[in-house]
Scaffold this motif. Structure first.
Motif, PDB file in Angstrom:
ATOM      1  N   LYS C  45      28.213  39.350  47.824  1.00 34.99           N
ATOM      2  CA  LYS C  45      28.723  38.382  46.849  1.00 34.99           C
ATOM      3  C   LYS C  45      28.583  38.903  45.420  1.00 34.99           C
ATOM      4  O   LYS C  45      29.541  38.883  44.638  1.00 34.99           O
ATOM      5  N   THR C  46      27.386  39.373  45.087  1.00 35.96           N
ATOM      6  CA  THR C  46      27.176  39.861  43.733  1.00 35.96           C
ATOM      7  C   THR C  46      28.068  41.059  43.453  1.00 35.96           C
ATOM      8  O   THR C  46      28.654  41.175  42.370  1.00 35.96           O
ATOM      9  N   VAL C  47      28.188  41.926  44.439  1.00 33.83           N
ATOM     10  CA  VAL C  47      29.031  43.109  44.245  1.00 33.83           C
ATOM     11  C   VAL C  47      30.469  42.686  43.945  1.00 33.83           C
ATOM     12  O   VAL C  47      31.121  43.263  43.073  1.00 33.83           O
ATOM     13  N   LEU C  93      24.821  36.209  35.215  1.00 36.18           N
ATOM     14  CA  LEU C  93      24.186  37.017  36.256  1.00 36.18           C
ATOM     15  C   LEU C  93      23.096  36.252  36.988  1.00 36.18           C
ATOM     16  O   LEU C  93      22.527  35.287  36.469  1.00 36.18           O
ATOM     17  N   GLN C  94      22.810  36.729  38.208  1.00 31.37           N
ATOM     18  CA  GLN C  94      21.737  36.108  38.978  1.00 31.37           C
ATOM     19  C   GLN C  94      20.407  36.438  38.307  1.00 31.37           C
ATOM     20  O   GLN C  94      20.295  37.393  37.560  1.00 31.37           O
ATOM     21  N   ASN C  95      19.409  35.644  38.599  1.00 29.32           N
ATOM     22  CA  ASN C  95      18.048  35.927  38.158  1.00 29.32           C
ATOM     23  C   ASN C  95      17.839  35.937  36.642  1.00 29.32           C
ATOM     24  O   ASN C  95      17.643  36.981  36.040  1.00 29.32           O
ATOM     25  N   ALA C 175      29.677  32.624  38.080  1.00 30.62           N
ATOM     26  CA  ALA C 175      28.258  32.245  38.014  1.00 30.62           C
ATOM     27  C   ALA C 175      27.578  32.695  39.303  1.00 30.62           C
ATOM     28  O   ALA C 175      27.959  32.274  40.383  1.00 30.62           O
ATOM     29  N   ASP C 176      26.600  33.582  39.176  1.00 27.37           N
ATOM     30  CA  ASP C 176      25.943  34.157  40.345  1.00 27.37           C
ATOM     31  C   ASP C 176      24.623  33.442  40.607  1.00 27.37           C
ATOM     32  O   ASP C 176      23.688  33.558  39.818  1.00 27.37           O
ATOM     33  N   GLU C 177      24.551  32.705  41.681  1.00 29.11           N
ATOM     34  CA  GLU C 177      23.346  31.990  42.093  1.00 29.11           C
ATOM     35  C   GLU C 177      22.668  31.248  40.940  1.00 29.11           C
ATOM     36  O   GLU C 177      21.495  31.484  40.665  1.00 29.11           O
ATOM     37  N   PRO C 178      23.373  30.333  40.300  1.00 29.78           N
ATOM     38  CA  PRO C 178      22.781  29.694  39.114  1.00 29.78           C
ATOM     39  C   PRO C 178      21.651  28.719  39.440  1.00 29.78           C
ATOM     40  O   PRO C 178      20.989  28.248  38.527  1.00 29.78           O
TER      41      PRO C 178
HETATM   42 MG   LIG Z   1      23.404  38.399  44.880  1.00 29.98          MG
END
Ligand SMILES: [Mg+2]
Ligand SMILES: Nc1ncnc2c1ncn2[C@@H]1O[C@H](COP(=O)(O)OP(=O)(O)O)[C@@H](O)[C@H]1O
Lengths: 325, 281, 309
Positions: C45-47, C93-95, C175-178
């Motif tokens: 997913k992030t990729v 970004l995530q994290n 939005a990555d894993e918000p």
């Molecule tokens: Mg990810």
């Protein structure tokens, strides 16, 4: 809280250094009296028992150790480091005469090699794996493997003796009279260039590698990706985001590298007959002028510990996370 | 060139240099044309009899340098092996026993690392008689701290991982856990540390000897260099080329070999691992 | 259509082999639509998000097309792409803990993107940054702008990330894993905030949390081992899931009794023959082991990659 802890820590270290210095002549094999009077410890001094007692009393060496320790501390607090055997002068005076040259040498070298090493390390890491990076890495590793005294000697041979570009040594032209201060400054600068260049080349490797490593770990950090996601340019990200983070470990190590540099000065001063504290230490070692050796040890150690303390404080200032702990 | 390739090239180059030097050190009596203490005509230029000429008392310089390899490498390896063992042991203890003992060890490490050790080594060497054994002992005393620190932090990381705990639940004794689970993970780090320390000692020993504090009998490269340096007006003649350059280059080559091998190893083990290459001399 | 991804592949070559992190994905997002991208950790997913914004290292192999408002993002120069990043397409970004620069004040981290894309001077950008902090409901924003990330709680950092993404009023947000790592109350606050601030925007919401997707998404795409396995309007996904993976995923929700899908997701280096899900599928048939199913539209706008659907 952080400051107080650190301060206490450094005070303990200074106390330990002072104690090492106190116990050195007393714990070493050989006659403690010889270390004060300057006789070769391998060949005991011929003295009658009374003469010996008198001398021991004169230097307070007949008292019990704790009392000697207190005396030593009291003397130190007055800046009294004892008398040089060779110069017959107070150790403190001899050190202070030489101090300016060492400060000039190390100071000049430090203000050049630190930023330069940081700059080269950052550029190298930013171009990781490219030709530019590989080339600078190999060059710097190779050059850094020469000890400063070998490098310095080669410089003297080529640049001073063969090419005649620089004087062979010393801090200024002996016996010269100067028409004006500018002329004197130029003369000093002329004498300074080779030893400073030696120090820089011999010491830049440590800072370069540290910055390169530190930068490499920063490059992979999420906040750098975050900065890229904003559309910022590579140059901007390097200057505004990466460098400050990458500098953090450099600051912790700065004091350590300043320590290396201070010690490196001893060798370079010998090579260039540069009349600083390093040369004084070398001469004192040759003459076994123990009070002077000890004085210089104290002086350099405390200087390096102070540098550590300052680096710690700088870290607090650079890293907002620490100050809140 | 990719990073991996560069690493392999540097690593092999370093290994090659070290292999040559170690061979020379081991077979010094077979390789050296003369006994380094025999005297011939002094200050001879290089000739077919004396490939690197003779020094001020008439020793064959080539033989001196070959035997010097022995002295320099012996000091470096003896010191680093011992210092690494001590450092690893103390690091394991400090990491594994989180109590007073561990705290004490780490404080001693901090203090040792803050005091500029080279100056203290110079001062100690000045107080003691000049012999390689004294130098070895002094270097060992000041050589174990970095290893202890690195080993301890690795042990702490490993301990927080589950398998040490699960081994403990299965009833493994502490000694068994250290031996079977922790030591194998620590060994690669320690090998890198060994190489770093060896290169450190080579430079430091050369520096001490350059200040005239080396063993006058078992002459290391640093001592040979120093005798040449102290010879009046050495640079005015050509003698520096065969008297100073060879020991100087030997020191640099050893450090370079160690640096390359250490760098290649470190990159392979963990590209992010950080070590300061300390250039003290 | 604001974004149209076709036949997108993102492959990394690593010493262990080729990692097929994104493997032939087709996906589009309409104006003002929120599309959820859902899947287990490590499915790519992030990729995918980083591929759209072209934030992967240059050695990565990327094939296919990503059409953003008539431009193929894979064809334009890096300079042109930089103009789009953070301005038109914002990636959150995530994290947040590691994605904020620890040694830079929070206000400045927002202000810099405003200065860059909107050409505001230092003072105006700083004021706008404070306004952004206020708009994501951070109390006393003018004071908080001068603080460092470590002084913010997890939820607050996430808000800062959102403010940073919205700063230049982008048309597309990724939005990555918000909501990852946030507790339930904070999570619902962030969901509410996202709903509010993205009402007028297109968003690709990456998550592995179905409750978040349910609350925010118009359409949902399920991703498994680098490819999409089902893509449909959100309601249909929840009410009539067709792919066994989707059903399994729904079954692993707490209210459905937390029944995890048996087995592990495959390595992206050694993908199984045939259907990538078959080793974990309860009703796998012979054909599933041999043939790789294609994406078929079984109902209007409902795509599934399964022989059985
Ligand atoms: Mg990810
Ligand atoms: N730069 C890279 N090089 C090689 N493999 C990568 C890289 N980035 C991600 N991967 C791999 O791609 C896969 C998908 O990762 P990711 O997109 O982060 O998963 P997630 O769905 O949890 O966001 C993972 O197996 C990861 O290891």
């Amino acid at each position: 809280m952080h400051y107080i802890n650190k301060l206490a820590y450094y005070l303990v270290i200074i106390l330990i250094i002072l104690s090492i210095n106190f116990f050195l002549p007393r714990a070493m094999p050989g006659d403690p009296l010889a270390y004060v009077l300057g006789e070769n410890p391998d060949m005991p001094i011929r003295m009658t028992e009374e003469e010996r007692e008198m001398k021991l009393a004169e230097y307070g060496l007949d008292k019990p150790l704790p009392e000697q320790y207190v005396d030593y501390m009291i003397k130190l607090s007055k800046g009294d480091l004892g008398h040089s055997i060779y110069y017959k002068n107070p150790v403190m005076d001899e050190i202070l005469i030489r101090l300016k040259w060492t400060l000039l040498l190390t100071g000049t070298a430090t203000v050049i090699y630190m930023p330069l090493g940081i700059f080269l390390g950052a550029e190298s890491a930013w171009a990781r794996g490219k030709k530019k990076d590989t080339l600078s890495l190999i060059t710097i590793l190779t050059v850094s493997s020469f000890p400063s005294f070998v490098l310095g000697t080669l410089f003297v041979i080529f640049f001073a003796f063969k090419l005649g570009l620089f004087p062979l040594g010393c801090a200024n032209t002996i016996g010269a009279t100067y028409a004006n201060p500018l002329e004197e400054a130029l003369d000093i600068l002329h004498h300074l260039i080779l030893p400073v260049a030696t120090l820089i080349i011999a010491h830049i490797g440590g800072t370069y590698l540290l910055m390169r490593n530190s930068m490499l770990s920063v490059i992979g950090a999420d906040y750098i990706l975050s900065a890229r996601a904003k559309g910022l340019s590579e140059r901007y990200i390097l200057n505004r985001h990466a460098i400050r983070n990458a500098l953090l470990p450099i600051v912790t190590m700065a004091a350590l590298t300043i320590g290396f540099m201070t010690v490196g000065t001893i060798f370079v001063e010998k090579v260039f007959a540069y009349p600083g504290i390093g040369l004084l230490l070398y001469d004192s070692v040759l003459r076994r002028d123990y009070p002077l050796i000890q004085g210089i040890f104290l002086f350099i150690s405390i200087f390096v510990v102070l540098a550590n303390f300052i680096a710690d404080m700088a870290y607090v200032w650079l890293d907002p996370r620490v100050s809140d702990e | 060139m990719t990073g991996v390739k560069v690493n392999n090239v540097l690593g092999s180059l370093g290994l090659g240099i070290l292999a040559i030097l170690i061979t020379v050190a081991i077979f010094a009596p077979q390789i050296a044309p003369y006994d380094p203490h025999d005297t011939y005509k002094w200050m001879e230029r290089p000739s077919s009899e004396h490939l690197l000429g003779t020094n001020d008392v008439g020793n064959d310089i080539l033989s001196e340098v070959i035997y010097g390899t022995r002295v320099s490498l012996f000091i470096a390896f003896t010191v680093s092996i011992t210092a690494i063992i001590i450092g690893t042991a103390l690091g394991l203890i400090a990491g594994y026993s989180s109590g007073v003992l561990g705290f004490l060890i780490m404080r001693i490490v901090d203090i040792f690392l803050t005091i500029p050790r080279m100056v203290l080594i110079i001062v100690l060497a000045a107080f003691l008689t000049q012999s390689i054994w004294n130098l070895i002992v002094i270097f060992i005393i000041f050589g174990w701290m970095m290893t202890a620190r690195i080993v301890r932090s690795e042990v702490l990381t490993l301990r927080s991982q589950y398998y040490v705990d699960s081994a403990k639940m299965l009833g493994g004794s502490d000694r068994y856990i250290i031996w079977r689970h922790i030591l194998p993970n620590v060994v690669p780090l320690v090998v890198v540390q060994f190489i770093m320390e060896a290169s450190h000692v080579i430079i430091a020993e050369a520096g001490i000897s350059f200040l005239g504090l080396g063993d006058p009998v078992a002459r290391s490269w640093g001592t040979i260099f120093n005798y040449a340096f102290e010879y009046p007006n050495i640079i005015l003649s050509d003698a520096w080329m065969w008297w100073m350059l060879p020991p100087g280059l030997c020191i640099a080559a050893t450090v370079l070999g160690l640096t390359f091998v250490g760098y290649a190893l470190e990159e392979r083990l963990n590209p992010k691992l950080k070590t300061v290459v300390g250039m003290e001399a | 259509m604001i974004l149209k991804i076709s036949k997108l592949k993102t492959h990394f070559s690593t010493p262990d082999g080729l990692v097929r992190a994104v493997d032939t994905i087709d996906l589009s997002i309409r104006e003002r639509e929120t599309v959820g991208l859902i899947g287990e950790t490590g499915c790519g997913k992030t990729v995918l998000g980083l591929t759209i914004t072209r934030l992967l290292q240059s050695s990565t192999t990327v094939k296919g097309t990503i059409i953003y408002k008539e431009t193929n993002l894979l064809k334009i120069s890096e300079t042109e792409m930089r103009r789009i990043r953070g301005d038109e397409i914002a990636m959150i970004l995530q994290n947040p803990t590691t994605s904020l620069n620890p040694v830079m004040r929070v206000g400045e981290q927002i202000a810099e993107v405003i200065r860059l894309h909107q050409g505001l001077n230092k003072k105006d950008a700083a004021e706008k940054a404070i306004k952004m902090l206020g708009s994501v409901r951070i109390p006393s924003p003018s004071q908080r702008a001068n603080e460092y990330p470590h002084e913010f709680s997890g939820g607050m950092k996430q808000r800062v990330m959102i403010a940073m993404g919205l700063a230049c009023n982008p048309s597309l947000i990724i939005a990555d894993e918000p909501t990852k790592g946030l507790d339930v109350t904070i999570k619902s606050q962030i969901i509410k905030l996202l709903k509010e601030v993205t009402k007028e925007k297109a968003m690709l919401l990456i998550t592995h949390d179905l409750s978040v997707a349910r609350a925010l998404c118009d359409r949902i795409a399920l991703m498994y081992a680098g490819e999409l396995v089902e893509c449909a309007p959100a309601g249909e996904i929840f009410d009539a899931p067709r792919h066994p993976y989707t059903r399994g995923f729904l079954g692993s929700l707490p209210r459905n009794g937390l029944v995890p899908i048996p087995g592990m997701s495959p390595s992206l280096i050694n993908l199984p023959q045939g259907c990538r899900f078959h080793p974990r599928c309860a009703n796998a048939k012979a054909i599933c082991k041999r043939k790789h199913p294609g994406m078929t539209e079984i109902e209007d706008g409902h795509f599934v990659r399964c022989f059985d659907a």
